[in-house]
Write a protein that holds these residues in place. Structure first.
Motif, PDB file in Angstrom:
ATOM      1  N   LYS A   1       0.851  -1.177   0.000  1.00 33.68           N
ATOM      2  CA  LYS A   1       0.000   0.000   0.000  1.00 33.68           C
ATOM      3  C   LYS A   1       0.893   1.236   0.000  1.00 33.68           C
TER       4      LYS A   1
ATOM      5  N   GLN B   1       1.677   4.161   1.660  1.00 33.44           N
ATOM      6  CA  GLN B   1       1.524   4.818   2.943  1.00 33.44           C
ATOM      7  C   GLN B   1       2.017   6.255   2.845  1.00 33.44           C
TER       8      GLN B   1
ATOM      9  N   GLU C   1       1.662   8.718   5.260  1.00 33.47           N
ATOM     10  CA  GLU C   1       2.133   9.326   6.514  1.00 33.47           C
ATOM     11  C   GLU C   1       3.656   9.285   6.650  1.00 33.47           C
TER      12      GLU C   1
ATOM     13  N   TYR D   1      -0.172   9.537  -3.527  1.00 30.25           N
ATOM     14  CA  TYR D   1       1.162   9.341  -2.948  1.00 30.25           C
ATOM     15  C   TYR D   1       2.205  10.171  -3.706  1.00 30.25           C
TER      16      TYR D   1
ATOM     17  N   LYS E   1      -8.024  11.127   7.847  1.00 32.01           N
ATOM     18  CA  LYS E   1      -6.583  10.937   7.987  1.00 32.01           C
ATOM     19  C   LYS E   1      -5.914  12.205   8.502  1.00 32.01           C
TER      20      LYS E   1
END
Length: 274
Positions: free
Chosen positions: A70, A72, A74, A220, A252
Motif C-alpha cells: 500500500k 503509505q 504518513e 502518494y 486521515k
C-alpha cells in the motif's frame, strides 16, 4: 497479502451456490457448452480488442491485487518534513546523500532534481508528466477488465440465443416434445447466468480495485511533488507538513494532527505524596 478480493469472490460464489442448493440442484447450473461460449467468447473478444503488449501484463495485475503493498502517505510526509528541516539547516546539497538511500525511484528522482538546482516549474512539469503517463497506463489496464465485464453478459446472451434456436428447431409438438420445453429453456438461460457472474463477481471488482490502487498511487506521488517543490522553495517545515496533510482525507488529517498533538504534550508529573 490483501485478501479482500479473494474473500469477496469466494464469499460471493458461496452465497450463490447456497441459494442454488436451497432452491434446486447444482447439476442444473452446470453446462459445458455454455462455459465454452461465455468464457471462450469473452477471452477471445478481449484478445481481439487489445494489443499483446497490454495483455501480457495481466498476470502482474493479479499479483498487484493480492499483494499487501500500500502507498503509505504518513511516513512520506514525515520524511519530506525531515528533508525540509535538513535543507534549511545545511542547504539543498545535503539532501543528495539522503536521496541515494531512498528505495522509491520517483521520490529519489524528485529530490535529485532539487539537488541539481533545476527550476521549480521544470521539476513540477517533469514529475507531473511521469504521474500522468503512469495514470494513463493504469487506465489502459483497467479498460481490459471493464471491456471483459461488458463482453461476458453479451456472450451469455449469445449462448442463450443459440440454445433457444436449437430448442425451437428440435421441437416436435406432434410427439409431445413440449413436455421438455421448461428443461430446454433452463439450459439455454444458463449461459446468461454465467455471463452475469463473470461480469459482476470477477471483472468489475478487479477493475474497481485496480482503480483504487491507481488513485492511491497518484495521491502518494502528488504529495511527493508538493513536498519536493516546498523543500526547493525553502518552505517552513511546519507549514509544509500542514500543506501536505491538507491533501489527505479529513479522517486521515485528524488522525495525523491528533498524533502530532499527542507527541507535543509533556507527561504530567505525579504529585509527591506528603
Amino acid at each position: 497479502m490483501d485478501i479482500t478480493k479473494l474473500l469477496g469472490v469466494v464469499g460471493g460464489f458461496a452465497f450463490i451456490v447456497n441459494a442454488i442448493i436451497q432452491g434446486g440442484k447444482i447439476g442444473s447450473f452446470i453446462d459445458a457448452p455454455s462455459v465454452m461460449i461465455v468464457v471462450g467468447g469473452t477471452f477471445c473478444a478481449v484478445i481481439a480488442s487489445f494489443p499483446f503488449n497490454m495483455l501480457k501484463n495481466v498476470g502482474k495485475h493479479f499479483t498487484k491485487l493480492l499483494s499487501n503493498k500500500k502507498f503509505q502517505v504518513e511516513p512520506v510526509i514525515d520524511m519530506l518534513v525531515e528533508f525540509a528541516q535538513l535543507a534549511r539547516k545545511n542547504g539543498l546539497l545535503a539532501l543528495e546523500e539522503k536521496a541515494n538511500q531512498l528505495d522509491d525511484p520517483f521520490f529519489k528522482q524528485g529530490i535529485m532534481l532539487v539537488v541539481d538546482a533545476m527550476e521549480a516549474d521544470k521539476v513540477r512539469e517533469m514529475l507531473e508528466t511521469e504521474v500522468d503517463s503512469m495514470s494513463q497506463r493504469h487506465e489502459e489496464e483497467i479498460a481490459i477488465y471493464e471491456k471483459a465485464a461488458g463482453y461476458a453478459p453479451a456472450f451469455g446472451m449469445i449462448g442463450t440465443l443459440v440454445g433457444l434456436i436449437n430448442m425451437l428447431k428440435g421441437m416436435d409438438l406432434s410427439q409431445g416434445s413440449s413436455s421438455t420445453l421448461g428443461e430446454s429453456m433452463a439450459t439455454a438461460l444458463v449461459t446468461t447466468f454465467y455471463g452475469c457472474i463473470m461480469a459482476n463477481l470477477m471483472f468489475m471488482p478487479i477493475a474497481k480495485k485496480l482503480r483504487i490502487r491507481n488513485e492511491e498511487e497518484i495521491l502518494y506521488k502528488q504529495i511527493i511533488i508538493e513536498g519536493v517543490i516546498g523543500i526547493q522553495s525553502g518552505e517552513n517545515p511546519k507549514n509544509l507538513k500542514e500543506k501536505l496533510v491538507s491533501l489527505l482525507h479529513q479522517q486521515k488529517q485528524a488522525k495525523i494532527m491528533d498524533g502530532e498533538e499527542g507527541k507535543g504534550k509533556k507527561p504530567k508529573k505525579e504529585k509527591k505524596k506528603k
